[in-house]
Write a protein that holds these residues in place. Structure first.
Motif, PDB file in Angstrom:
ATOM      1  N   GLN A   1      30.020 -51.563  86.357  1.00  0.00           N
ATOM      2  CA  GLN A   1      28.818 -52.090  86.994  1.00  0.00           C
ATOM      3  C   GLN A   1      29.196 -52.864  88.243  1.00  0.00           C
ATOM      4  O   GLN A   1      30.354 -53.264  88.415  1.00  0.00           O
ATOM      5  CB  GLN A   1      28.073 -53.012  86.024  1.00  0.00           C
ATOM      6  N   GLU A   2      28.224 -53.027  89.110  1.00  0.00           N
ATOM      7  CA  GLU A   2      28.480 -53.812  90.308  1.00  0.00           C
ATOM      8  C   GLU A   2      28.661 -55.277  89.922  1.00  0.00           C
ATOM      9  O   GLU A   2      27.874 -55.850  89.167  1.00  0.00           O
ATOM     10  CB  GLU A   2      27.320 -53.666  91.288  1.00  0.00           C
ATOM     11  N   ARG A   3      29.729 -55.866  90.431  1.00  0.00           N
ATOM     12  CA  ARG A   3      30.012 -57.271  90.170  1.00  0.00           C
ATOM     13  C   ARG A   3      30.353 -57.942  91.487  1.00  0.00           C
ATOM     14  O   ARG A   3      30.980 -57.331  92.360  1.00  0.00           O
ATOM     15  CB  ARG A   3      31.190 -57.435  89.211  1.00  0.00           C
ATOM     16  N   ASP A   4      29.967 -59.194  91.610  1.00  0.00           N
ATOM     17  CA  ASP A   4      30.455 -59.932  92.765  1.00  0.00           C
ATOM     18  C   ASP A   4      31.894 -60.347  92.484  1.00  0.00           C
ATOM     19  O   ASP A   4      32.435 -60.096  91.401  1.00  0.00           O
ATOM     20  CB  ASP A   4      29.551 -61.123  93.095  1.00  0.00           C
ATOM     21  N   ALA A   5      32.525 -60.980  93.468  1.00  0.00           N
ATOM     22  CA  ALA A   5      33.950 -61.292  93.333  1.00  0.00           C
ATOM     23  C   ALA A   5      34.217 -62.185  92.137  1.00  0.00           C
ATOM     24  O   ALA A   5      35.210 -61.996  91.402  1.00  0.00           O
ATOM     25  CB  ALA A   5      34.461 -61.947  94.613  1.00  0.00           C
ATOM     26  N   SER A   6      33.359 -63.156  91.908  1.00  0.00           N
ATOM     27  CA  SER A   6      33.564 -64.067  90.784  1.00  0.00           C
ATOM     28  C   SER A   6      33.454 -63.334  89.451  1.00  0.00           C
ATOM     29  O   SER A   6      34.294 -63.523  88.558  1.00  0.00           O
ATOM     30  CB  SER A   6      32.539 -65.208  90.842  1.00  0.00           C
ATOM     31  N   GLN A   7      32.461 -62.483  89.319  1.00  0.00           N
ATOM     32  CA  GLN A   7      32.289 -61.735  88.074  1.00  0.00           C
ATOM     33  C   GLN A   7      33.456 -60.776  87.849  1.00  0.00           C
ATOM     34  O   GLN A   7      33.949 -60.633  86.726  1.00  0.00           O
ATOM     35  CB  GLN A   7      30.973 -60.958  88.114  1.00  0.00           C
ATOM     36  N   GLY A   8      33.917 -60.122  88.921  1.00  0.00           N
ATOM     37  CA  GLY A   8      35.059 -59.226  88.801  1.00  0.00           C
ATOM     38  C   GLY A   8      36.320 -59.952  88.388  1.00  0.00           C
ATOM     39  O   GLY A   8      37.113 -59.448  87.582  1.00  0.00           O
TER      40      GLY A   8
END
Length: 257
Positions: free
Chosen positions: A69-76
């Motif tokens: 899923q698409e994640r921002d840098a923090s989530q990734g």
């Protein structure tokens, strides 16, 4: 112990853990990664070694891209660190882990295999890191563990070009320590795990936890850590008993295989 797509059974003092998602080539979703972490944190008290293998035609085809899923840098970042924590429980857990490899050992599957202590491949095994062609990067510890097995140059080649190694070449470059005929990886892994389980637990612990760290230390620090670990291991009652048995001629001597 059984969880969805992940099963554990005891064979003597060997914990046999099976990835049980053959319809997905045992691809790993977050639930399976977290279940692996929990399983290795809660192995039965009698376990002295473990075998990790995959049901069906493949060991593990990597990350389940259906969950990507698409994640921002923090989530990734936090997602990757979740994988790190889980696979650390294999590499730095309570018992040595022998992986039985067959079919696809790809992407996250190779990251999982590289966290194990011994890898047994059969002739059907193939290895790849397709993340480079998919616009992503390894995130399950592969950038640390895989170069320690095959070197950074070979890993770079695999990711840049999509190179696939077959079983024979994979064993030659260090992705597996044993190569057996097709269909025999599990039996060989179980044989090795049964033998490893007879070692003194403190010696196995030193090999899992101390040796990798010693290998990365400067020589003077490594020598000192080695001396400390040797002193601790040989002071254990079980070690003293084994040495006495050897001196009394009760222990088998090393023979050429």
């Amino acid at each position: 112990m059984t969880q969805k797509h992940l099963q554990l059974e005891m064979r003597g003092d060997v914990a046999v853990i099976r990835l049980a998602r053959p319809a997905k080539r045992n691809a790993l979703g977050d639930a399976q990664v977290l279940a692996l972490r929990d399983m290795f944190e809660n192995l039965p008290s009698g376990a002295r070694a473990a075998v990790l293998h995959g049901e069906g035609d493949h060991f593990c085809a990597g990350l389940d891209l259906g969950e990507l899923q698409e994640r921002d840098a923090s989530q990734g970042l936090h997602h990757s660190r979740m994988w790190h924590a889980a696979l650390d429980r294999l590499q730095y857990g309570p018992v040595p882990v022998i992986a039985a490899l067959h079919g696809a050992v790809v992407g996250g599957g190779l990251e999982l295999a590289s966290a194990c202590h011994i890898r047994v491949a059969d002739d059907s095994t193939f290895y790849a890191l397709p993340e480079g062609s998919r616009g992503i990067f390894v995130g399950g510890g592969g950038a640390v563990r895989i170069p320690r097995l095959i070197g950074a140059a070979r890993m770079t080649d695999m990711m840049l070009t999509g190179r696939v190694y077959n079983a024979q070449d994979g064993e030659r470059i260090g992705l597996a320590q044993y190569l057996v005929p097709q269909g025999q990886a599990f039996d060989k892994a179980l044989e090795l795990a049964t033998r490893v389980a007879t070692n003194a637990p403190l010696t196995n612990y030193a090999l899992m936890h101390a040796l990798p760290r010693i290998a990365e230390q400067p020589a003077d620090q490594g020598f000192f850590t080695e001396a400390l670990m040797a002193a601790i291991a040989q002071s254990a009652p079980e070690a003293k008993g084994r040495v006495r048995d050897f001196l009394d001629g009760k222990a088998a001597k090393v023979q050429k295989s």
